[in-house]
Design a protein around this motif. Structure first.
Motif, PDB file in Angstrom:
ATOM      1  N   ASN A   6      16.782  42.731  43.762  1.00  0.00           N
ATOM      2  CA  ASN A   6      18.233  42.599  42.955  1.00  0.00           C
ATOM      3  C   ASN A   6      19.100  43.456  43.552  1.00  0.00           C
ATOM      4  N   THR A   7      18.978  44.932  43.891  1.00  0.00           N
ATOM      5  CA  THR A   7      19.982  45.630  44.416  1.00  0.00           C
ATOM      6  C   THR A   7      20.442  45.258  45.717  1.00  0.00           C
ATOM      7  N   ALA A   8      19.427  44.713  46.625  1.00  0.00           N
ATOM      8  CA  ALA A   8      19.980  44.257  48.004  1.00  0.00           C
ATOM      9  C   ALA A   8      20.827  42.723  47.680  1.00  0.00           C
ATOM     10  N   ILE A   9      20.487  41.852  46.716  1.00  0.00           N
ATOM     11  CA  ILE A   9      21.463  40.992  46.743  1.00  0.00           C
ATOM     12  C   ILE A   9      22.908  41.310  46.167  1.00  0.00           C
ATOM     13  N   GLU A  10      22.737  42.450  45.216  1.00  0.00           N
ATOM     14  CA  GLU A  10      23.985  42.934  44.686  1.00  0.00           C
ATOM     15  C   GLU A  10      25.074  43.236  45.720  1.00  0.00           C
ATOM     16  N   ILE A  11      24.116  44.084  46.809  1.00  0.00           N
ATOM     17  CA  ILE A  11      24.830  44.690  47.870  1.00  0.00           C
ATOM     18  C   ILE A  11      25.501  43.599  48.958  1.00  0.00           C
ATOM     19  N   VAL A  12      24.592  42.629  49.162  1.00  0.00           N
ATOM     20  CA  VAL A  12      25.132  41.399  49.927  1.00  0.00           C
ATOM     21  C   VAL A  12      26.369  40.673  49.452  1.00  0.00           C
ATOM     22  N   VAL A  13      26.071  40.279  48.261  1.00  0.00           N
ATOM     23  CA  VAL A  13      26.951  39.833  47.211  1.00  0.00           C
ATOM     24  C   VAL A  13      28.460  40.685  47.326  1.00  0.00           C
ATOM     25  N   ASP A  14      28.367  41.861  47.117  1.00  0.00           N
ATOM     26  CA  ASP A  14      29.660  42.883  47.459  1.00  0.00           C
ATOM     27  C   ASP A  14      30.404  42.796  48.532  1.00  0.00           C
ATOM     28  N   LEU A  15      29.609  42.440  49.516  1.00  0.00           N
ATOM     29  CA  LEU A  15      29.889  42.618  50.869  1.00  0.00           C
ATOM     30  C   LEU A  15      30.644  41.351  51.238  1.00  0.00           C
ATOM     31  N   ALA A  16      29.878  40.109  50.875  1.00  0.00           N
ATOM     32  CA  ALA A  16      30.435  38.823  51.314  1.00  0.00           C
ATOM     33  C   ALA A  16      31.570  38.526  50.468  1.00  0.00           C
ATOM     34  N   SER A  17      31.543  39.014  48.930  1.00  0.00           N
ATOM     35  CA  SER A  17      32.546  38.248  48.211  1.00  0.00           C
ATOM     36  C   SER A  17      32.784  39.532  47.147  1.00  0.00           C
ATOM     37  N   PRO A  18      33.699  40.474  47.741  1.00  0.00           N
ATOM     38  CA  PRO A  18      34.258  41.613  46.786  1.00  0.00           C
ATOM     39  C   PRO A  18      35.220  40.921  45.559  1.00  0.00           C
ATOM     40  N   GLU A  19      35.910  39.904  46.042  1.00  0.00           N
ATOM     41  CA  GLU A  19      36.594  39.395  44.873  1.00  0.00           C
ATOM     42  C   GLU A  19      35.591  38.439  43.819  1.00  0.00           C
ATOM     43  N   ILE A  20      36.114  38.219  42.730  1.00  0.00           N
ATOM     44  CA  ILE A  20      35.486  37.439  41.688  1.00  0.00           C
ATOM     45  C   ILE A  20      35.258  35.961  41.950  1.00  0.00           C
ATOM     46  N   HIS A  21      34.037  35.480  42.098  1.00  0.00           N
ATOM     47  CA  HIS A  21      33.771  34.123  42.328  1.00  0.00           C
ATOM     48  C   HIS A  21      32.663  33.677  41.634  1.00  0.00           C
TER      49      HIS A  21
END
Ligand SMILES: Nc1ncnc2c1ncn2[C@@H]1O[C@H](COP(=O)(O)OP(=O)(O)OP(=O)(O)O)[C@@H](O)[C@H]1O
Length: 121
Positions: A68-83
């Motif tokens: 879950n932590t790894a996914i959160e990091i990747v999502v923040d990296l790929a999509s810092p904006e709301i999506h």
């Protein structure tokens, strides 16, 4: 990229674990609960099979929390904006942790309830 040695692979994995425990409060909470579960197992003298189930439950929760932590990091990296897809990815990963925790509680009830009642009375 050069071929990494086993020591490098191990060091990177340890860095990942340290990062997770340093930054994620939930992971630390799960680790404390795991210690409580181990202490209870020792106190109630649960069987080898029960230890197997408890170990699996603890491992499953901690592994899903790390993923879950790894996914959160990747999502923040790929999509810092709301999506909406970023939300779906994070919510799904959080759902996996929730399910793992619910199953861990169910396993805990199966393993500890009877010996606990016997220990009290
Ligand atoms: N980029 C985004 N776009 C849309 N919704 C998001 C986004 N980032 C986070 N969210 C929403 O906010 C929630 C919390 O996200 P956040 O990144 O703060 O996780 P967190 O609170 O750090 O999770 P945890 O407590 O597991 O560490 C997500 O489950 C999601 O619903």
């Amino acid at each position: 990229m050069r071929q990494r040695s086993i020591v490098d692979v191990f060091r990177n994995a340890m860095e990942g674990l340290i990062y997770g425990f340093r930054t994620q409060r939930n992971l630390r909470v799960h680790a404390v609960l795991a210690l409580v579960a181990v202490a209870a197992g020792w106190l109630l003298d649960i069987s080898r099979t029960d230890w197997m189930f408890i170990s699996l439950a603890i491992g499953f929760v901690i592994v899903t929390e790390l993923l879950n932590t790894a996914i959160e990091i990747v999502v923040d990296l790929a999509s810092p904006e709301i999506h909406p897809l970023a939300k779906a990815a994070k919510d799904t990963a959080a759902g996996a942790v929730l399910l793992a925790a619910v199953f861990a509680v169910i396993i805990g009830i199966f393993v500890y309830l009877k010996p606990f009642i016997r220990w009290i009375f």
